[in-house]
Design an enzyme around this catalytic site. Structure first.
Site, mmCIF file in Angstrom:
data_model
loop_
_atom_site.group_PDB
_atom_site.id
_atom_site.type_symbol
_atom_site.label_atom_id
_atom_site.label_comp_id
_atom_site.label_asym_id
_atom_site.label_seq_id
_atom_site.Cartn_x
_atom_site.Cartn_y
_atom_site.Cartn_z
ATOM 1 N N GLY A 148 -32.950 4.632 -40.013
ATOM 2 C CA GLY A 148 -33.639 4.574 -40.202
ATOM 3 C C GLY A 148 -34.605 2.926 -40.003
ATOM 4 O O GLY A 148 -33.989 1.948 -40.327
ATOM 5 N N GLN A 194 -40.330 -3.175 -43.205
ATOM 6 C CA GLN A 194 -38.994 -3.870 -43.127
ATOM 7 C C GLN A 194 -40.058 -4.795 -41.673
ATOM 8 O O GLN A 194 -39.311 -5.581 -41.098
ATOM 9 C CB GLN A 194 -37.662 -2.765 -42.418
ATOM 10 C CG GLN A 194 -37.138 -2.380 -43.348
ATOM 11 C CD GLN A 194 -36.129 -1.826 -42.486
ATOM 12 O OE1 GLN A 194 -36.293 -0.292 -43.011
ATOM 13 N NE2 GLN A 194 -34.717 -2.688 -42.601
ATOM 14 N N CYS A 250 -27.963 -1.597 -43.823
ATOM 15 C CA CYS A 250 -29.716 -1.803 -44.120
ATOM 16 C C CYS A 250 -29.525 -3.154 -42.569
ATOM 17 O O CYS A 250 -29.385 -4.315 -42.895
ATOM 18 C CB CYS A 250 -30.462 -2.693 -44.543
ATOM 19 S SG CYS A 250 -31.530 -2.507 -45.044
ATOM 20 N N LEU A 251 -30.982 -2.721 -41.972
ATOM 21 C CA LEU A 251 -31.528 -3.783 -41.129
ATOM 22 C C LEU A 251 -32.348 -5.153 -40.977
ATOM 23 O O LEU A 251 -31.777 -5.959 -40.608
ATOM 24 C CB LEU A 251 -32.470 -3.372 -40.409
ATOM 25 C CG LEU A 251 -31.522 -1.506 -39.189
ATOM 26 C CD1 LEU A 251 -32.609 -1.180 -38.203
ATOM 27 C CD2 LEU A 251 -30.697 -1.856 -38.082
ATOM 28 N N HIS A 296 -33.191 6.415 -48.838
ATOM 29 C CA HIS A 296 -32.684 4.530 -48.478
ATOM 30 C C HIS A 296 -33.802 4.069 -48.408
ATOM 31 O O HIS A 296 -34.775 3.355 -48.569
ATOM 32 C CB HIS A 296 -31.753 4.252 -47.594
ATOM 33 C CG HIS A 296 -31.108 2.774 -47.134
ATOM 34 N ND1 HIS A 296 -29.883 2.150 -47.239
ATOM 35 C CD2 HIS A 296 -32.644 2.042 -45.747
ATOM 36 C CE1 HIS A 296 -30.445 1.003 -47.397
ATOM 37 N NE2 HIS A 296 -31.662 0.583 -45.922
ATOM 38 N N GLU A 297 -34.847 5.103 -47.098
ATOM 39 C CA GLU A 297 -36.248 4.304 -46.736
ATOM 40 C C GLU A 297 -36.814 4.394 -47.893
ATOM 41 O O GLU A 297 -38.020 3.111 -47.500
ATOM 42 C CB GLU A 297 -35.963 5.000 -44.947
ATOM 43 C CG GLU A 297 -34.896 4.626 -44.056
ATOM 44 C CD GLU A 297 -34.865 3.248 -43.832
ATOM 45 O OE1 GLU A 297 -35.602 2.294 -43.801
ATOM 46 O OE2 GLU A 297 -33.198 3.179 -43.599
ATOM 47 N N HIS A 332 -37.393 1.386 -49.247
ATOM 48 C CA HIS A 332 -37.509 0.666 -48.518
ATOM 49 C C HIS A 332 -39.588 0.214 -49.437
ATOM 50 O O HIS A 332 -40.102 -0.901 -49.581
ATOM 51 C CB HIS A 332 -37.677 0.381 -47.704
ATOM 52 C CG HIS A 332 -36.607 -0.120 -46.846
ATOM 53 N ND1 HIS A 332 -36.027 -1.895 -47.569
ATOM 54 C CD2 HIS A 332 -35.171 0.645 -46.024
ATOM 55 C CE1 HIS A 332 -34.641 -1.944 -46.754
ATOM 56 N NE2 HIS A 332 -34.758 -1.028 -46.162
#
Length: 171
Positions: free
Chosen positions: A49, A54, A95-96, A137-138, A141
């Site tokens: 994701g 991000q 997480c990226l 999660h996304e 963000h």
């Protein structure tokens, strides 16, 4: 398509809240290219994701593909969670934007999410398990929240020390 730079913690931009996507953006070729670039960036990272914030874009959209074969791409524009199940589930999240750090986070096991697809068609999806976790999660963000915010102060401190150590080892 091209790879986009992914913001990393503690970049203050990760705490910004994204604004709704305007209806005219769906017809914009640049928006469609950005979505494609986000998928390529997510797949290369590798991740499941990626939220617009991000990649330093502060509009409410995200891309997700939790399939093992990486062939079920989903776009969520202006997503809203309409329902959350009372059942909770613990997933080990990464997480990226916080590369190499993983922690157990408790979230609703099932959700109903409403959004628009990449072409502006409204849809509603009832999901559970990993996809439900990923959407939540996304979506966090897009609201300037990170998965480490769910951790106790002690666990958050440990996670951030691990991140610092990993960064030093990369240099």
């Amino acid at each position: 398509m091209s790879l986009l730079p992914i913001l990393e913690y503690p970049d203050a931009a990760l705490r910004r809240t994204a604004a709704p996507v305007a209806a005219e953006r769906f017809a914009d070729p640049a928006f469609q290219r950005l979505l494609d670039d986000m998928f390529q960036t997510m797949y290369e990272a590798p991740g499941i994701g990626l939220a617009s914030t991000q990649v330093d874009v502060f509009e409410r959209f995200m891309v997700i593909d939790v399939s093992e074969t990486r062939d079920q791409p989903l776009v969520f524009v202006n997503p809203t969670i309409r329902e959350r199940s009372a059942d909770l589930r613990v997933h080990t999240e990464g997480c990226l934007s916080i590369p190499g750090v993983f922690a157990d986070v408790t979230r609703a096991d099932g959700i109903v999410v409403e959004a628009f697809d990449r072409h502006g068609a409204r849809f509603e999806l009832s999901v559970d398990g990993l996809l439900a976790t990923c959407v939540q999660h996304e979506l966090d963000h897009l609201d300037g929240k990170l998965f480490i915010d769910y951790l106790s102060p002690l666990k958050r401190d440990r996670a951030l020390k691990k991140l610092e150590k990993l960064r030093k080892n990369r240099e």
